[in-house]
Enzyme design. Structure first.
Site, PDB file in Angstrom:
ATOM      1  N   ASP A  21      -2.920 -18.190   2.203  1.00 44.17           N
ATOM      2  CA  ASP A  21      -4.055 -18.861   1.562  1.00 44.17           C
ATOM      3  C   ASP A  21      -4.662 -19.911   2.483  1.00 44.17           C
ATOM      4  OD1 ASP A  21      -1.659 -20.225   1.248  1.00 44.17           O
ATOM      5  OD2 ASP A  21      -1.988 -20.804  -0.840  1.00 44.17           O
ATOM      6  N   TYR A  79       0.823  -1.214   0.000  1.00 45.20           N
ATOM      7  CA  TYR A  79       0.000   0.000   0.000  1.00 45.20           C
ATOM      8  C   TYR A  79       0.856   1.263   0.000  1.00 45.20           C
ATOM      9  CZ  TYR A  79      -4.105  -2.886   1.100  1.00 45.20           C
ATOM     10  OH  TYR A  79      -5.099  -3.813   1.057  1.00 45.20           O
TER      11      TYR A  79
END
Ligand code: IPM
Ligand code: MN
Length: 358
Positions: free
Chosen positions: A225, A143
């Site tokens: 994940d 970000y």
């Protein structure tokens, strides 16, 4: 003992102003008689700031931050500002605010309310008893890394974002994770994607180096994940999760559904200076102005403010108990109500909490 704190309010966009107003009323009620007094100053952030000043984080807001002890934020963003260039979007103001405050660790506690189990999309036996603290790195990673949008010589467009971390950025937030675990059930899950990403391999190496300092905390590493899957298949297995910015953003929204609604979840962003407190939900433009937003995420955020910035852990617990009692007594905003169940307005929900504070 009398203490005084300066609180900066940044209501922002959409439902932000409504939920911030409710949380301030609850905080005032909770502080009455404690000897702790607060003063508020309200400033612009996000789309509202773009409309009035042309910038998502105006100078006047930045200036106000320098004397703040704590900051309470509603939400930013909305379709009106979605077409602007990246640096002129409301979200850019929020990222710049976090950077300006240096709040590198974002604590997102996700705790199931027993009375809300039926509102969770998960089976009650999976969702009951969930009590996870997500510690999300907040001022680094993709970000904040270098980015570029351009066109290749061939005429094809490209864009890139960079996930960049230094070891000190990793160490300080992982330390928050270990320390949070120490105050809880002493289990820390560090989440990365070390099977693919260099930044994750550095993350994991730094965590491994730090674990000797915390022999009382059980450490495990998980891949993001599989962690995403385990959050919905066996959420009770988690105590504290520490992870980088993007993974934490995604996992915390996922974890939010465990409680039945993202509307009840608070957050605290901490660094070395003033703390930033905000609900996890967004500005919900679709329901802005209707008076039906759930104020509990922001009310629980002022509880976290009492705990981490105002030195009032017992007041924090009182606010949290009042919310729990209101919910147990059947108070539901629209997002929490089951089909056919009646529901309260934003103000009625706030009053339901205040009633249990008195
Ligand atoms: C959040 C939000 C923000 C983020 C957006 C609005 C920039 O999704 O607080 O999780 O991604 O950090
Ligand atoms: Mn998010």
């Amino acid at each position: 003992m009398s203490r005084h704190y300066q609180i900066v309010l940044l209501p922002g966009d959409g439902i932000g102003p409504d939920v911030v107003r409710c949380a301030v009323e609850v905080l005032d009620e909770a502080l009455a008689g404690t000897g702790v007094t607060v003063s508020y100053s309200t400033h612009l952030l996000g789309g509202a700031a773009i409309d009035q000043t042309g910038e998502p984080l105006p100078e006047a807001t930045k200036e106000a931050l320098t004397s703040a002890d704590a900051v309470l934020l509603g939400a930013v963003g909305g379709p009106k500002w979605d077409r602007g260039p990246g640096h002129l979007r409301p979200e850019a103001g929020l990222l710049a605010l976090r950077k300006a405050l240096g709040v590198y660790a974002n604590l997102r506690p996700v705790k199931a309310f027993p009375a809300l189990l039926s509102a969770s999309p998960l089976r009650a036996d999976v969702a009951s008893g969930v009590d996870v603290m997500i510690v999300r790195e907040l001022t680094g990673g993709v970000y904040f890394g270098e980015r570029e949008t351009g066109t290749l010589a061939s005429g094809e467009r490209f864009a890139k974002d960079t996930m960049y971390y230094t070891e000190s950025e990793i160490r300080r937030v992982v330390q928050m994770g270990f320390e949070a675990a120490r105050l809880r059930r002493r289990k820390l899950t560090s989440v990365d994607k070390a099977n693919v990403l260099d930044s994750s391999r550095l993350w994991r190496a730094v965590v491994e180096e730090m674990k000797e300092d915390y022999p009382d905390v059980t450490l495990e590493h998980g891949l993001v994940d599989s962690c995403a899957m385990h959050l919905v298949t066996r959420p009770q297995a988690f105590d504290v999760i520490v992870t980088e910015n993007l993974f934490g953003d995604i996992l915390s929204d996922e974890a939010a559904v465990l409680t039945g609604s993202i509307g009840v979840l608070p957050s605290a962003s901490l660094g070395s200076g003033a703390g930033l407190y905000e609900p996890i939900h967004g500005s919900a433009p679709d329901i802005a102005g209707l008076g039906i937003a759930n104020p509990l995420g922001t009310i629980l955020s002022v509880a976290l403010m009492c705990r981490y910035s105002l030195g009032l852990p017992e007041i924090a617990a009182r606010i949290e108990n009042a919310v729990e009692q209101a919910i147990s007594a059947g108070a539901r905003t629209q997002d929490l109500a089951l089909p056919g169940q009646s529901h309260l307005s934003t103000d009625e929900m706030k009053e339901a909490v205040r009633k249990h504070l008195r």
